[in-house]
Design an enzyme around this catalytic site. Structure first.
Site, short mmCIF file in Angstrom:
data_model
loop_
_atom_site.label_atom_id
_atom_site.label_comp_id
_atom_site.label_asym_id
_atom_site.label_seq_id
_atom_site.Cartn_x
_atom_site.Cartn_y
_atom_site.Cartn_z
N LYS A 146 70.62 76.89 -25.24
CA LYS A 146 69.49 77.94 -24.48
C LYS A 146 70.08 78.50 -23.80
O LYS A 146 69.87 79.50 -23.27
CB LYS A 146 67.82 77.92 -24.83
N LYS A 173 72.07 76.60 -36.54
CA LYS A 173 70.37 76.59 -37.14
C LYS A 173 69.44 78.16 -37.85
O LYS A 173 69.62 78.87 -36.24
CB LYS A 173 69.07 75.56 -36.65
N LYS A 227 65.30 81.80 -33.69
CA LYS A 227 63.99 82.93 -33.53
C LYS A 227 64.64 83.33 -33.13
O LYS A 227 64.38 85.08 -32.43
CB LYS A 227 62.64 83.11 -32.70
P1 ATP Z 1 63.41 79.34 -30.44
O1 ATP Z 1 64.39 80.10 -31.10
O2 ATP Z 1 62.37 80.38 -29.84
O3 ATP Z 1 62.94 77.69 -30.13
P2 ATP Z 1 62.75 78.50 -33.15
O4 ATP Z 1 62.94 79.11 -34.07
O5 ATP Z 1 63.25 76.84 -32.54
O6 ATP Z 1 62.11 79.67 -32.32
P3 ATP Z 1 60.46 76.57 -32.51
O7 ATP Z 1 59.40 77.68 -32.08
O8 ATP Z 1 60.97 75.84 -31.50
O9 ATP Z 1 61.10 77.84 -33.35
O10 ATP Z 1 60.10 75.34 -32.95
C1 ATP Z 1 58.90 75.48 -34.44
C2 ATP Z 1 59.23 74.77 -35.31
O11 ATP Z 1 60.85 74.84 -35.83
C3 ATP Z 1 59.55 72.81 -35.48
O12 ATP Z 1 59.03 71.96 -35.50
C4 ATP Z 1 60.75 73.36 -34.79
O13 ATP Z 1 61.83 71.62 -35.43
C5 ATP Z 1 61.08 73.99 -36.64
N1 ATP Z 1 62.40 74.60 -36.95
C6 ATP Z 1 62.45 75.26 -36.10
N2 ATP Z 1 63.72 75.83 -36.48
C7 ATP Z 1 64.29 75.87 -37.33
C8 ATP Z 1 65.22 75.85 -39.05
N3 ATP Z 1 66.54 76.37 -38.72
N4 ATP Z 1 65.50 74.81 -39.94
C9 ATP Z 1 64.15 73.63 -40.01
N5 ATP Z 1 63.34 73.67 -38.83
C10 ATP Z 1 62.96 74.35 -37.67
MG MG Z 2 63.44 75.72 -30.86
#
Ligand code: ATP
Ligand code: MG
Length: 332
Positions: A112, A195, A198
């Site tokens: 990040k 992956k 967001k």
């Molecule tokens: P950011 O990019 O802001 O970190 P994020 O999409 O990674 O957002 P988080 O809020 O960090 O989302 O993660 C929330 C939950 O979603 C965690 O349990 C994480 O393991 C799961 N998660 C996030 N992205 C994925 C993905 N691509 N596939 C499966 N699980 C995911």
């Molecule tokens: Mg995350």
């Protein structure tokens, strides 16, 4: 009943399919056999550049999506992280037993901060995994259901719990990671080796829970595949197709070989059309329920206030024990 804790950041207007398949959807079933705490991780959402005007609303939409996906605020404890001040208070104490080098090895920080430009990365982003450890340990959680991307942070959490217990006396439950299978990891549609996230550079690779079906279908149609024609599951050689198959399987509950069997010999376009239908069927009821909740924000806020109260019955006790063991002078 074992206690389970998990959360998602309200860092966007909608959750995406990775959050749903890798996190929220699994929480729903856990409610039967566990005592669950699910929180909206708003303190985590300010570790990257954030929009104050949007944060409160995103916090509500995230909570609404939890409930719409099947989290029951009566059976589970559903709260907003910033409403429970002990998360941040414990994080400070844990910061002080975390090695700088130890924190520097967290790959999510490296990813990040590289994306944001190293000089824009904050101390908050660096300390994020310690706050995450606090989120878990403050509830004395036994299990933490998270996606594969959080494995390293869970390991840090366990280390910090063990270190604190060894140094100051038994205080924390050492939590187990409940890592969902690799198949539960969803990749970006435009870049199927990264992956779905967001904070991705472009939103074209994200399927968002609250987006209109047409928009999601369009993104699925333009998902990056490969220049072959064969539909089979091969993560290395065909990451795009593998991802589409994974999502299809995750949302229908059918096995990957079963889905491959249905589409074998057909065109990539057929798989995409089929997947768009599956996504629409899954998201339609979630969107309808979320909208109902968002139409009555006062009621939603009331549910969240009740959740924070329930949560604090646990967190106040844990923090008191931590402060006591660390030797702080009790306030009369
Ligand atoms: P950011 O990019 O802001 O970190 P994020 O999409 O990674 O957002 P988080 O809020 O960090 O989302 O993660 C929330 C939950 O979603 C965690 O349990 C994480 O393991 C799961 N998660 C996030 N992205 C994925 C993905 N691509 N596939 C499966 N699980 C995911
Ligand atoms: Mg995350």
């Amino acid at each position: 009943k074992p206690r389970v804790v998990s959360g998602v950041q309200p860092s966007a207007d909608s959750l995406h399919l990775g959050n749903y398949v890798g996190a929220v959807r699994n929480w729903v079933d856990l409610q039967d056999d566990n005592e669950c705490v699910f929180f909206v991780a708003d303190l985590h959402a300010i570790t990257a550049e954030q929009d104050p005007a949007a944060l409160a609303q995103r916090t509500r939409t995230t909570a609404a999506q939890y409930i719409a996906a099947g989290i029951d605020p009566e059976r589970s404890t559903l709260l907003v992280q910033s409403h429970v001040p002990e998360h941040a208070q414990l994080a400070w104490a844990l910061n002080c037993i975390t090695g700088f080098g130890e924190a520097s090895r967290m790959t999510q920080f490296k990813d990040k901060s590289a994306r944001q430009g190293a000089e824009n990365a904050t101390v908050g982003l660096f300390a994020y995994p310690v706050l995450m450890a606090a989120d878990i340990l403050i509830y004395q959680a036994h299990q933490v259901p998270v996606g594969e991307d959080q494995r390293q942070h869970l390991e840090l959490t366990r280390n910090l719990a063990q270190r604190f217990n060894a140094r100051f006396g038994d205080t924390f439950v050492v939590p187990e990671a409940k890592i969902l299978a690799e198949s539960a990891k969803i990749y970006d549609l435009q870049n199927p080796v990264a992956k779905m996230s967001k904070s991705a550079a472009s939103e074209n690779g994200l399927i968002r829970l609250l987006d209109p079906a047409k928009k999601n279908a369009k993104k699925i149609r333009s998902a990056v595949t490969d220049d072959g024609t064969e539909i089979r599951f091969d993560r290395e050689a065909k990451p795009g197709i593998a991802n589409l198959l994974t999502v299809y399987s995750a949302l229908t509950g059918r096995s990957v070989p079963d889905v491959v069997g249905e589409y074998e010999g057909k065109l990539y376009g057929h798989l995409k059309v089929g997947l768009a239908e599956v996504v629409t069927e899954t998201l339609d009821p979630i969107q309808a329920r979320a909208q109902e909740l968002l139409d009555d924000p006062a009621e939603l806020d009331r549910l969240l206030a009740r959740g924070a109260e329930k949560g604090r019955e646990i967190t106040v006790r844990t923090l008191a024990a931590v402060y006591d063991r660390m030797g702080f002078l009790p306030r009369l």
